[in-house]
Write a protein that holds these residues in place. Structure first.
Motif, mmCIF file in Angstrom:
data_model
loop_
_atom_site.group_PDB
_atom_site.id
_atom_site.type_symbol
_atom_site.label_atom_id
_atom_site.label_comp_id
_atom_site.label_asym_id
_atom_site.label_seq_id
_atom_site.Cartn_x
_atom_site.Cartn_y
_atom_site.Cartn_z
ATOM 1 N N GLN A 211 -6.851 -11.951 -0.476
ATOM 2 C CA GLN A 211 -6.688 -10.708 -1.228
ATOM 3 C C GLN A 211 -6.956 -10.908 -2.703
ATOM 4 O OE1 GLN A 211 -2.850 -8.980 -0.160
ATOM 5 N NE2 GLN A 211 -4.002 -7.587 1.161
ATOM 6 N N ASN A 212 -6.402 -11.996 -3.239
ATOM 7 C CA ASN A 212 -6.624 -12.277 -4.651
ATOM 8 C C ASN A 212 -8.110 -12.491 -4.921
ATOM 9 O OD1 ASN A 212 -6.024 -12.766 -7.314
ATOM 10 N ND2 ASN A 212 -4.457 -14.283 -6.893
ATOM 11 N N GLN A 214 -10.559 -11.211 -3.287
ATOM 12 C CA GLN A 214 -11.210 -9.905 -3.185
ATOM 13 C C GLN A 214 -11.081 -9.132 -4.503
ATOM 14 O OE1 GLN A 214 -12.405 -8.698 0.132
ATOM 15 N NE2 GLN A 214 -13.515 -7.237 -1.140
ATOM 16 N N THR A 215 -9.863 -9.137 -5.084
ATOM 17 C CA THR A 215 -9.693 -8.377 -6.335
ATOM 18 C C THR A 215 -10.399 -9.051 -7.509
ATOM 19 O OG1 THR A 215 -7.588 -9.448 -6.859
ATOM 20 C CG2 THR A 215 -7.485 -7.383 -5.652
ATOM 21 N N HIS B 47 -2.625 -1.326 -3.645
ATOM 22 C CA HIS B 47 -3.736 -1.957 -2.926
ATOM 23 C C HIS B 47 -4.867 -0.961 -2.646
ATOM 24 C CE1 HIS B 47 -1.621 -5.844 -1.380
ATOM 25 N NE2 HIS B 47 -1.317 -5.566 -2.628
ATOM 26 N N ALA B 50 -6.829 -0.580 -5.729
ATOM 27 C CA ALA B 50 -7.653 -1.773 -5.983
ATOM 28 C C ALA B 50 -8.735 -1.949 -4.927
ATOM 29 C CB ALA B 50 -6.769 -3.011 -6.030
ATOM 30 N N LEU B 52 -8.385 -2.608 -1.819
ATOM 31 C CA LEU B 52 -8.103 -3.601 -0.774
ATOM 32 C C LEU B 52 -7.822 -2.898 0.545
ATOM 33 C CD1 LEU B 52 -5.731 -6.164 -2.516
ATOM 34 C CD2 LEU B 52 -8.038 -6.579 -1.687
ATOM 35 N N LEU B 81 -5.415 -6.776 -10.169
ATOM 36 C CA LEU B 81 -4.151 -6.551 -9.472
ATOM 37 C C LEU B 81 -3.301 -7.807 -9.511
ATOM 38 C CD1 LEU B 81 -2.302 -4.931 -7.494
ATOM 39 C CD2 LEU B 81 -3.761 -5.699 -5.643
#
Lengths: 321, 258
Positions: A211-212, A214-215, B47, B50, B52, B81
């Protein structure tokens, strides 16, 4: 700095390999070889037999290390090695079937490669069936498929005659005595190295978690897919040349990480150099220690690898692997 | 220009509609608090903003551009984020970890830009981590790790900071100092921040706007002075919350009472 040292190590390992064996040759003779008018028998042996084998060893070591680096990030698991997702199992089952049927070397290669491809497709399809990609799912699928191949391999071993079992075992333990590297494998290693370097910053980011990453702008799903395919194909090409040579793909990346090379921009080329040198060195020992008896190189990699790994681990006590 | 705008946005988690028809307009220079009980969709909303998670329905616009058309590094330069759970302990130093925040800004595949070093060093200094630069991240305390995540985000330098419980693990001094630093980024650079938090007192000092989630799909939105009231908060949190103003009448304090 580390890269420079490793390059020197690689050159040293190749020279060591070329100079050691039943026919002795001095460094002086070797270096003068290109300028000598008439080629001696010794030089012919080196050129026709030792050199291709040495190159194959370096290539296999490099391919396996690179694949190991990728698998360890892909599965976010320090225990991951190139064989964890069943590629080697598929190749071994293919190779052993060919040996069982008494096929020629050519068909042994084809069969091993087909087995590896089948395994790559099988794991990928099963791991993606219906649900979203996850590390756990991929790992579990790989382990289960490996177990399936293992059963098939055992079946072949128990039903084969004694002579064939011997060559099957050599194949399973990893053996370079018949190995010749084809141009495909050079191309693959170079492509893998180039691709790995191009993606190295993204790989660094991926160690933060999906996730990190991806951001931070990494297309995680596409990257994972690429990594899986790359690691699988690299492993398959190594396994087809030399069988399941264990340990290189697991420890070469770790050794580099523990020496401080955690940035993939350095880790990737360093691991390739170290893995290649290590396998060249191990193979030289495999053919000389008990000469004329040849050992499977996989036995030597483990015998050298275990103590040296423990040594590195002890010396890097301040940094966790 | 409005930094972020949502239209008709619905958030579904496990088939429950947590947020219904959210209309949110975040202007540059503003700091938003995202409040609500556990499980009301705070993290899911962050999320979704962002990118996600997909939105159930509705659209999100970033400076007028539909979020669906943005991705990769260009998006990461505009939205950052901070995650609720900390950094995974893969072996890295504090500096290396903060440097990863520069990923969306790297131009070269191989070479490091001196500007990146400067940005990262500043970010580490701002969160009192400069002396820990060479330390391995698995030796950090919970608060230090949280500050490192914040420093990484500041190194990323997005226009919209999405923060999921940024004060987690931080001591009181660092809560105030760290969040003031973030707020300075926002007001100084025409950026904005949205922070999910359970600390109403901190939020009332740091933020100028509030999005209060009720959990049944409804929500309240507006300036702090209109939303952080006893009635609204008591209803949202399902317990009586009292508001007391300090002597000068500038600050308000909130506490639950039986």
């Amino acid at each position: 700095m580390l890269l420079l040292l490793l390059t020197l190590l690689a050159i040293a390992s190749v020279l060591f390999s070329l100079l050691s064996g039943s026919v002795t040759l001095s460094l002086h003779d070797l270096l003068n070889a290109p300028f000598a008018g008439e080629e001696s028998l010794q030089l012919q042996i080196v050129r026709e037999i030792r050199l291709p084998r040495t190159v194959a060893a370096f290539l296999v070591g490099g391919l396996l290390s690179l694949s190991g680096v990728i698998m360890q990030i892909l599965l976010r698991n320090p225990l991951a090695d190139p064989f964890i997702l069943g590629v080697s199992g598929g190749a071994a089952a293919g190779a052993l079937t060919a040996i069982f049927l008494g096929s020629s070397v050519f068909w042994l290669y084809q069969s091993a490669f087909s087995g590896a491809l089948l395994s790559i497709l099988l794991v990928f399809t099963l791991a993606n069936a219906g649900k979203r990609w996850s590390v756990t799912r991929l790992l579990l699928t790989g382990v289960v498929v490996s177990a399936g191949w293992g059963a098939l391999i055992n079946l072949l071993l128990t039903t084969s005659s004694e002579n064939t079992v011997q060559s099957m075992l050599f194949w399973l333990m990893g053996d370079l005595s018949q190995s010749r590297a084809s141009w495909h494998s050079y191309a693959l290693l170079l492509a893998g190295l180039g691709g790995g370097l191009a993606l190295s910053r993204a790989l660094n980011v991926l160690t933060l978690g999906d996730q990190n990453a991806q951001t931070l702008g990494v297309n995680v799903e596409a990257l994972r897919f690429t990594l899986y395919l790359a690691a699988s194909v690299l492993t398959a090409s190594a396994v087809v040349i030399a069988g399941s040579v264990g340990f290189v793909g697991l420890i070469a990346p770790h050794a580099i990480r523990m020496l401080g090379g955690r940035d993939h921009r350095y880790l990737i080329p360093s691991a390739v150099l170290l893995g290649g040198s290590f396998l060249v060195f191990a193979d030289s020992l495999a053919r000389t220690v008990l000469a004329p008896q040849q050992l499977p190189v996989g036995v030597v990699t483990a015998l050298i690898g275990v103590p040296s790994f423990i040594l590195i681990l002890r010396n890097s006590a301040t940094q966790s692997p | 220009m409005t930094l972020l705008q949502t239209r008709n946005l619905d958030i579904l988690v496990a088939r429950r509609r947590l947020i219904h028809q959210l209309e949110l307009k975040i202007e540059p220079g503003t700091s938003w608090a995202l409040l609500g009980r556990n499980g009301t969709g705070k993290t899911s909303l962050l999320h979704t903003l962002a990118k996600l998670l997909p939105a159930a329905t509705g659209e999100i616009y970033l400076e007028g551009e539909n979020l669906a058309t943005l991705s990769g590094k260009p998006l990461a330069r505009r939205i950052g984020l901070l995650f609720q759970q900390g950094l995974p302990a893969m072996p890295k130093t504090v500096f290396e970890t903060a440097m990863l925040g520069r990923y969306p800004h790297h131009q070269s595949l191989w070479k490091d830009d001196p500007e990146d070093f400067e940005v990262v060093e500043n970010a580490l200094r701002e969160f009192d981590l400069a002396h820990l630069s060479a330390r391995s991240i698995d030796t950090l305390s919970g608060g230090e790790a949280q500050r490192l995540s914040l420093a990484q985000l500041v190194a990323q330098a997005p226009a919209l900071y999405l923060l999921d419980e940024p004060s987690n693990h931080l001591d009181l001094a660092h809560q105030l100092k760290g969040l003031r630093r973030l707020k300075a980024k926002v007001t100084g650079h025409r950026a904005a921040l949205v922070m999910a938090s359970h600390d109403i007192n901190l939020v009332s000092q740091m933020c100028d706007h509030v999005l209060l989630l009720m959990g049944d799909g409804t929500y309240l939105t507006g300036p702090v002075s209109e939303i952080l009231l006893e009635d609204h908060l008591s209803e949202a949190f399902g317990c009586r919350i009292r508001r007391v103003e300090s002597g000068e009448g500038k600050e308000a304090f909130f506490f639950p009472s039986a």
